[in-house]
Structure formats: structure tokens, C-alpha cells
Design a protein around this motif. Structure first.
Motif, PDB file in Angstrom:
ATOM      1  N   GLY A  57      -3.553   4.873  -5.090  1.00 53.79           N
ATOM      2  CA  GLY A  57      -2.344   5.358  -4.155  1.00 53.79           C
ATOM      3  C   GLY A  57      -1.378   6.205  -4.995  1.00 53.79           C
ATOM      4  O   GLY A  57      -1.566   7.158  -5.800  1.00 53.79           O
ATOM      5  N   ASP A  58      -0.135   5.433  -4.756  1.00 55.40           N
ATOM      6  CA  ASP A  58       1.025   5.938  -5.427  1.00 55.40           C
ATOM      7  C   ASP A  58       1.195   5.114  -6.788  1.00 55.40           C
ATOM      8  O   ASP A  58       2.397   5.148  -7.184  1.00 55.40           O
ATOM      9  CB  ASP A  58       2.308   6.155  -4.650  1.00 55.40           C
ATOM     10  CG  ASP A  58       2.293   6.945  -3.536  1.00 55.40           C
ATOM     11  OD1 ASP A  58       1.426   8.070  -3.973  1.00 55.40           O
ATOM     12  OD2 ASP A  58       2.883   7.037  -2.500  1.00 55.40           O
TER      13      ASP A  58
ATOM     14  N   ILE B  52       5.187   5.345  -8.041  1.00 53.33           N
ATOM     15  CA  ILE B  52       5.742   6.598  -7.534  1.00 53.33           C
ATOM     16  C   ILE B  52       6.191   6.266  -6.211  1.00 53.33           C
ATOM     17  O   ILE B  52       5.807   6.192  -5.217  1.00 53.33           O
ATOM     18  CB  ILE B  52       4.733   7.808  -7.480  1.00 53.33           C
ATOM     19  CG1 ILE B  52       4.016   8.021  -8.819  1.00 53.33           C
ATOM     20  CG2 ILE B  52       5.745   9.196  -7.016  1.00 53.33           C
ATOM     21  CD1 ILE B  52       4.672   8.244  -9.858  1.00 53.33           C
ATOM     22  N   ARG B  53       7.814   6.182  -6.124  1.00 57.30           N
ATOM     23  CA  ARG B  53       8.256   6.051  -4.898  1.00 57.30           C
ATOM     24  C   ARG B  53       9.130   7.217  -4.300  1.00 57.30           C
ATOM     25  O   ARG B  53       8.997   8.247  -5.078  1.00 57.30           O
ATOM     26  CB  ARG B  53       9.441   4.824  -5.171  1.00 57.30           C
ATOM     27  CG  ARG B  53       8.944   3.616  -5.754  1.00 57.30           C
ATOM     28  CD  ARG B  53       9.886   2.816  -6.083  1.00 57.30           C
ATOM     29  NE  ARG B  53       9.305   1.546  -6.682  1.00 57.30           N
ATOM     30  CZ  ARG B  53       9.961   0.538  -7.287  1.00 57.30           C
ATOM     31  NH1 ARG B  53      11.212   0.562  -7.327  1.00 57.30           N
ATOM     32  NH2 ARG B  53       9.212  -0.862  -7.593  1.00 57.30           N
TER      33      ARG B  53
END
Length: 74
Positions: free
Chosen positions: A19-20, A39-40
Motif C-alpha cells: 500500500g502506502d 507515505i501520508r
């Protein structure tokens, strides 16, 4: 991974995305550094598990990353 390496003396040895969330390993001065990035929406959160030999340079590494890493997002 693509783009400039903010830690020029390190090389990426492996990486994978979930995902991130990126998990990767760096190798620098013969030492392996387990690492991850999340990663936000408004930031990138990074964790580096420095071995004892490199831990004494943690503040310098952090300063370098804070200066150079934003260039990777341009």
C-alpha cells in the motif's frame, strides 16, 4: 526506488511496497540499515534502524534527510 539518493554513501539493496508503506534495506559502510517509510497525505514518515556503528551519526543523517528528501517529492 527511483530519484536521487539523499544518503549518497548508501545503496538500496532491496525494497517492497505494501500500500502506502515501503520497507527497504540500505547498505552503507558495510552496515545494513533496516528502513521503512509511510507515505501520508501531507508528509512522509521514515524509520531507520541504525546499527551501533552508525547510531552515533543519527543526528547528521537526520539533518541530511530533512534537507535532501523533500527534493525527491518534487
Amino acid at each position: 526506488m527511483h530519484g536521487p539518493n539523499p544518503i549518497s554513501c548508501a545503496s538500496f539493496t532491496d525494497h517492497h511496497w505494501e500500500g502506502d508503506h515501503l520497507q527497504f534495506t540500505l547498505k552503507a559502510v558495510g552496515q545494513r540499515i533496516g528502513s521503512e517509510m509511510q507515505i501520508r497525505e501531507d508528509e512522509v514518515y521514515a524509520i531507520f534502524d541504525l546499527p551501533p556503528m552508525l547510531a552515533m551519526f543519527a543526528n547528521k543523517i537526520k539533518e541530511k534527510l530533512q534537507k535532501e528528501a523533500p527534493k525527491m517529492l518534487e
